[in-house]
Motif scaffolding. Sequence first.
Motif, short mmCIF file in Angstrom:
data_model
loop_
_atom_site.label_atom_id
_atom_site.label_comp_id
_atom_site.label_asym_id
_atom_site.label_seq_id
_atom_site.Cartn_x
_atom_site.Cartn_y
_atom_site.Cartn_z
N THR A 1 2.56 0.33 -1.13
CA THR A 1 1.62 0.14 -0.04
C THR A 1 2.46 0.38 1.22
N GLY B 1 -7.96 3.47 4.19
CA GLY B 1 -9.00 3.46 2.99
C GLY B 1 -10.15 4.81 2.61
N GLN C 1 2.57 3.20 -10.28
CA GLN C 1 1.27 2.26 -9.17
C GLN C 1 2.66 3.24 -7.76
N GLY D 1 -4.64 7.77 -7.19
CA GLY D 1 -6.09 7.04 -6.17
C GLY D 1 -4.98 6.73 -4.79
N THR E 1 -4.99 6.39 -0.74
CA THR E 1 -5.93 6.30 0.35
C THR E 1 -5.31 6.71 1.65
N SER F 1 -1.95 3.69 0.77
CA SER F 1 -1.47 2.67 -0.22
C SER F 1 -2.35 3.63 -1.01
N PHE F 2 -2.16 2.65 -2.86
CA PHE F 2 -2.33 3.60 -3.81
C PHE F 2 -3.33 2.68 -4.53
N GLY F 3 -4.43 2.92 -5.27
CA GLY F 3 -4.62 2.17 -6.20
C GLY F 3 -4.57 2.95 -7.56
N LYS F 4 -5.76 3.42 -8.52
CA LYS F 4 -6.17 3.33 -10.03
C LYS F 4 -5.79 4.56 -9.85
N ARG F 5 -4.81 4.66 -10.66
CA ARG F 5 -4.29 6.26 -11.47
C ARG F 5 -4.83 7.05 -11.95
#
Length: 313
Positions: free
Chosen positions: A62, A84, A59, A79, A81, A102-106
Amino acid sequence: MTIHVIKPGLLSSFQDTGRHGFQHWGVPVSGVMDEAAHELCNLLVGNPRSFTTLEMTLQGPTLQFQAKALIALAGADLGATLNGEPFKPGTAQIVAANSTLSFGKRLHGARSYLAVAGGFLLPEVMDSTSTNTRGGFGGLRGRALQAGDLIPICSSFANPPRLAKTYEPSSASHDEDQPIRVMKGREWALFSEQSQQDFLNGTYTLSGDSDRMGYRLTGQALTLSAPCELLSESVAFGTVQVPPSGQPLILMADRQTTGGYPRIAQVASVDLPRLAQMLPGDALRFSLIDLHAAQKLFIERARTVKAMEAFNA
């Protein structure tokens, strides 16, 4: 010029190629888990391969860039961005001041690496900026990132930056279905013939208590032909030890400097990046190669890195 840490992520720490030359004092080497990804993101921004990168696990954080910078990602796809918009590994981008990464879903892999053109401004401890969280030294205050941290970067746009090209490494080198290649360890012959066959023909699972120090495996237990006592000797990244439980243990970047358990195998260095991207619950198999084959694979990988440099020249 700094980067503001809004969220730290699960485990984000600064690493370089390691703290070499101090093992006789009991100081672990540490350094990056996936050297191939570390090298790639440095090359994409025009840094020397030895420059420090931010290693982000599972994870990502940010981060807000408080100045213009050229950055690159490599390794796992967590993930990411940028303001955005998707930011894929293996690419470099110029980010404006106040931009947010930032990072979202792996999507795949375990560890992603961030490089900044010019590098991070971090003090060296014993000739390295690598973070040793157990010892509390190196990196940024000897620990993983925390919310509110300010990361100093050494980046200048006095001259227009050269935006590196995207580089996609061969997918064959990351084939998850291929076994991890190993050479016989120093105590290989002390294991029973059945255990040797079980090690090479069986499937092992990465356990949940694995970390940067070592990967604990579960599977067919391995036994020695006869009890023996060993003196503690030096160990390396990828050494496969077998403790009394019979379950193999692969030593990783934060490994201790010596070990006294019998060493059944040594992972070929070319496959260490594949190990670094594995997660608890993943299955792995082993295949045996000799030293000559391992050296040939190492040379081929070095040529691939040279090709990366030429690609971005």
